[in-house]
Design a protein around this motif. Structure first.
Motif, PDB file in Angstrom:
ATOM      1  N   TRP A   1       0.834  -1.195   0.000  1.00  8.28           N
ATOM      2  CA  TRP A   1       0.000   0.000   0.000  1.00  8.28           C
ATOM      3  C   TRP A   1       0.876   1.255   0.000  1.00  8.28           C
ATOM      4  CZ3 TRP A   1      -5.415   0.802   1.949  1.00  8.28           C
ATOM      5  CH2 TRP A   1      -6.189  -0.354   1.813  1.00  8.28           C
ATOM      6  N   ALA A   2       0.353   2.347  -0.559  1.00  8.11           N
ATOM      7  CA  ALA A   2       1.029   3.643  -0.473  1.00  8.11           C
ATOM      8  C   ALA A   2      -0.059   4.714  -0.451  1.00  8.11           C
ATOM      9  CB  ALA A   2       1.963   3.841  -1.650  1.00  8.11           C
ATOM     10  N   LEU A   3      -0.211   5.360   0.715  1.00 11.07           N
ATOM     11  CA  LEU A   3      -1.283   6.347   0.893  1.00 11.07           C
ATOM     12  C   LEU A   3      -0.694   7.737   1.136  1.00 11.07           C
ATOM     13  CD1 LEU A   3      -3.584   4.343   3.367  1.00 11.07           C
ATOM     14  CD2 LEU A   3      -3.628   4.333   0.875  1.00 11.07           C
ATOM     15  N   GLN A   4      -1.531   8.747   0.891  1.00 13.10           N
ATOM     16  CA  GLN A   4      -1.162  10.108   1.280  1.00 13.10           C
ATOM     17  C   GLN A   4      -2.354  10.782   1.925  1.00 13.10           C
ATOM     18  OE1 GLN A   4       0.636  11.959  -2.255  1.00 13.10           O
ATOM     19  NE2 GLN A   4       2.646  11.508  -1.371  1.00 13.10           N
ATOM     20  N   HIS A   5      -2.061  11.934   2.565  1.00 10.90           N
ATOM     21  CA  HIS A   5      -3.136  12.712   3.188  1.00 10.90           C
ATOM     22  C   HIS A   5      -3.424  13.934   2.323  1.00 10.90           C
ATOM     23  CE1 HIS A   5      -5.829  14.340   5.998  1.00 10.90           C
ATOM     24  NE2 HIS A   5      -5.459  13.552   6.993  1.00 10.90           N
ATOM     25  N   PRO A   6      -4.666  14.084   1.821  1.00 11.92           N
ATOM     26  CA  PRO A   6      -4.940  15.193   0.896  1.00 11.92           C
ATOM     27  C   PRO A   6      -4.754  16.573   1.533  1.00 11.92           C
ATOM     28  CG  PRO A   6      -6.992  14.082   1.547  1.00 11.92           C
ATOM     29  CD  PRO A   6      -5.857  13.254   2.069  1.00 11.92           C
TER      30      PRO A   6
ATOM     31  N   VAL B   1      -5.866   9.027   0.241  1.00  9.25           N
ATOM     32  CA  VAL B   1      -5.385   9.070  -1.137  1.00  9.25           C
ATOM     33  C   VAL B   1      -4.598   7.794  -1.428  1.00  9.25           C
ATOM     34  CG1 VAL B   1      -3.804  10.241  -2.728  1.00  9.25           C
ATOM     35  CG2 VAL B   1      -5.113  11.588  -1.065  1.00  9.25           C
ATOM     36  N   LYS B   2      -4.910   7.137  -2.531  1.00  9.77           N
ATOM     37  CA  LYS B   2      -4.070   6.019  -2.986  1.00  9.77           C
ATOM     38  C   LYS B   2      -3.066   6.598  -3.965  1.00  9.77           C
ATOM     39  CE  LYS B   2      -6.887   1.938  -2.274  1.00  9.77           C
ATOM     40  NZ  LYS B   2      -7.868   2.520  -1.342  1.00  9.77           N
ATOM     41  N   LEU B   3      -1.795   6.583  -3.545  1.00 12.55           N
ATOM     42  CA  LEU B   3      -0.722   7.170  -4.337  1.00 12.55           C
ATOM     43  C   LEU B   3      -0.454   6.308  -5.566  1.00 12.55           C
ATOM     44  CD1 LEU B   3       1.532   9.374  -4.362  1.00 12.55           C
ATOM     45  CD2 LEU B   3       2.910   7.837  -2.961  1.00 12.55           C
ATOM     46  N   TRP B   4       0.187   6.904  -6.584  1.00 14.08           N
ATOM     47  CA  TRP B   4       0.466   6.144  -7.822  1.00 14.08           C
ATOM     48  C   TRP B   4       1.111   4.809  -7.519  1.00 14.08           C
ATOM     49  CZ3 TRP B   4       5.527   4.935  -9.273  1.00 14.08           C
ATOM     50  CH2 TRP B   4       6.525   5.584  -8.551  1.00 14.08           C
ATOM     51  N   LYS B   5       2.016   4.773  -6.508  1.00 15.69           N
ATOM     52  CA  LYS B   5       2.736   3.516  -6.298  1.00 15.69           C
ATOM     53  C   LYS B   5       2.069   2.585  -5.281  1.00 15.69           C
ATOM     54  CE  LYS B   5       6.366   5.359  -3.258  1.00 15.69           C
ATOM     55  NZ  LYS B   5       7.810   5.447  -3.089  1.00 15.69           N
TER      56      LYS B   5
END
Ligand SMILES: Nc1ncnc2c1ncn2[C@@H]1O[C@H](COP(=O)(O)OP(=O)(O)O)[C@@H](O)[C@H]1O
Ligand SMILES: O=C(CO)[C@H](O)[C@H](O)COP(=O)(O)O
Length: 555
Positions: free
Chosen positions: A54-59, A118-122
């Motif tokens: 998984w690779a997430l971000q915070h909007p 957010v699901k990051l590109w990777k």
């Protein structure tokens, strides 16, 4: 009065702003800020564990950075002189939101659910969904597959959304919209949901001629996905360079800019970099070289090239077919090596000499000749994006002995990434999309000359390098000027911008014949291994991954 635009490049770890003087083509100022939450690949902000791949971000980070980097670049100029903004983003990077744009992760009821982020590109955990999608599309004879090299990647919109639906149907249900982060930021800046056709084309299976796949296709994936386009995405799409709207009063106050200035529709980091290197015609491959590499080429024809990420009409430059291919880890592999495999005496030497480990390893590796270490590596540390399109593949280093040195492995890893690029170039050339010259931008050309020479030797092609150290942000600023338009002091078209703004460095890398000859032999060995591990002769990488996964499934 001088005229300026601002370009914002949203990268994987940080966002960069660039102030461009449209009269002098000068990059007046740049500023960068890391995302406060970084890339979340182990834990959510509340400490909850995140599964592997998984690779997430915070909007919220995407807005937070603007409060700092925009005021920093406009220090010292009159805000009346800034006529537009453009942004570019890593992609496919998506988030679920309510209709007004509120991200689900900002709502108390959902903030503990990783699928609300957010699901990051990777983010590579939707491979099962991608495999099923490809299987069903093949069975149904869906014509879109050919535009995407024969396979839809697990990095893209539909597999990622399907993963949300499978694992967190309540999040899918609660999401009024699923948005590319680049479109979401534009919505926050302008108040308008005006989605760009570039990300829809490359990442959401949309084309100018055929639109999205049919509702029947989506229903065949899962009946609950039948109306995904109308319920969560949008059929209203705008070409790159279009004005999305004016900067809102609130955003103007937050950033110190003038309300109402032109904001261009969202764009992608790799795609904006093509005109930012002055490339608006076929035959030239632009490589955006950093943590990953994106390979971009233009052509007057639509050709179906197997294994590439995609071909989209007007996707990069209006009037041409834009091709994208890529390697999902390059600089990231060297970072992994530096962080995990460098012995204490090397660390000590770098510290004493006050240089970083990359520089030390490169210095030592530069003394080696091609093939001298006896090593050969395969560059799949983050799966293979092109041309096998398989996130379940993994890395290999072959030929190790008790005498193998760290710099030998470091060089073998660099060479492996160059072979990966050569595979992509050959694929384009063999299928009629010609690649005659390479243009490089991004962090790697600035950081490592040995690496650039190896790429030239392995590909047998000359490489020109961007003068700007912020090529995507420059491209975004150019699109901001196109959105502002000629009357406001901007540009009539991206062609005009590409004639007037970009600059290349004087130095150019040319293949060294003796090195190229040995690399040709090594590349043939790489190709044999590439096909052996990557095309089903030996699926050992997948079997190992399945065993590994059984441990995380137990948790
Ligand atoms: N001297 C070096 N040689 C090779 N790679 C390097 C060197 N210094 C840093 N890197 C790699 O460069 C990558 C960062 O590239 P950059 O273009 O700045 O970032 P991004 O892709 O996020 O925009 C990192 O993955 C890092 O491992
Ligand atoms: O696929 C992409 C573009 O289409 C991504 O944006 C890209 O691979 C990520 O780039 P970076 O390594 O520079 O963050």
């Amino acid at each position: 009065m001088a005229k300026y635009t601002i370009g914002i490049d949203y990268g994987t770890e940080s966002a960069r702003a660039l102030l461009l003087n449209l009269d002098t083509a000068e990059e007046v100022a740049t500023a960068a800020m890391n995302y406060p939450h970084g890339v979340m690949d182990e834990r959510l902000p509340n400490g909850m564990a995140i599964p592997p791949d998984w690779a997430l971000q915070h909007p919220d980070d995407y807005i937070e950075v603007l409060k700092h980097i925009i005021p920093e670049v406009i220090k010292g100029i009159d805000k009346e002189e800034v006529i537009g903004i453009g942004i570019d983003f890593t992609s496919c990077t998506i988030l679920p939101t309510k209709k007004n744009g509120t991200p689900l992760c900002d709502i108390d009821a959902y903030k503990n659910n990783p699928h609300a982020y957010v699901k990051l590109w990777k983010h590579h955990a939707a491979q099962d969904e991608a495999n099923r999608l490809n299987e069903i599309a093949r069975q149904r004879g869906e014509s879109f597959l050919e535009r995407y090299g024969g396979k839809i990647s697990s990095e893209w919109v539909i597999p990622k959304v399907w993963q949300i639906l499978n694992e967190a149907p309540e999040i899918y249900e609660a999401a009024d919209r699923i948005m590319e982060a680049t479109d979401w930021v534009i919505m926050m800046l302008t108040g308008n949901e005006k989605r760009n056709s570039c990300t829809a084309g490359y990442k959401a299976i949309w084309s100018k001629k055929e639109g999205y796949p049919s509702n029947e296709f989506f229903a065949a994936l899962d009946p609950r996905l039948e109306h995904i386009v109308d319920e969560k995405l949008s059929r209203e799409l705008y070409p790159v360079g279009t004005k999305a709207g004016g900067l809102t009063q609130a955003m103007a106050q937050m950033t110190g800019l003038k309300p109402g200035i032109a904001v261009a529709v969202g764009n992608v980091d790799a795609h904006v970099s093509v005109p930012a290197m002055g490339v608006t015609s076929p035959g030239k491959m632009v490589m955006i070289m950093g943590t990953s590499i994106c390979h971009m080429v233009l052509s007057e024809q639509e050709i179906h090239v197997p294994g590439i990420c995609g071909v989209v009409e007007d996707g990069i430059i209006p009037g041409l077919f834009g091709y994208e291919a890529g390697q999902s880890a390059v600089g990231d592999i060297f970072a992994w090596f530096v962080e995990n495999c460098v012995p204490a005496d090397y660390q000590e030497e770098a510290k004493t000499r006050n240089i970083n480990i990359h520089t030390l390893l490169t210095e030592k590796a530069s003394k080696l000749k091609p093939g001298q270490s006896g090593l050969l590596a395969i560059d799949w540390w983050n799966g293979n994006r092109s041309i096998l399109v398989d996130a379940d593949l993994s890395g290999v280093i072959l030929g190790m002995t008790l005498l193998t040195k760290p710099e030998e492995i470091y060089r073998a890893l660099i060479e492996a990434t160059a072979y990966g690029t050569r595979t992509i170039i050959d694929d384009f050339n063999e299928h009629g999309v010609s690649v005659e010259e390479l243009y490089a931008c991004g962090g790697l050309p600035e950081k490592n000359k040995m690496l650039m020479q190896i790429y030239s030797d392995v590909s047998g092609l000359p490489i020109k390098v961007a003068k700007s150290s912020q090529t995507p942000a420059l491209g975004a600023a150019m699109f901001g000027a196109v959105a502002a338009g000629k009357e406001q002091g901007g540009f009539e078209s991206i062609f005009e911008a590409a004639r007037k703004i970009p600059k290349l460095k004087d130095e150019e890398y040319k293949p060294i014949a003796a090195n190229a000859a040995i690399y040709e032999r090594l590349y043939q060995e790489y190709k044999t291994l590439h096909d052996y591990f990557g095309r089903g002769a030996n699926d050992v990488m997948k079997r190992l991954k399945a065993i590994k996964k059984s441990y995380s499934d137990e948790r």
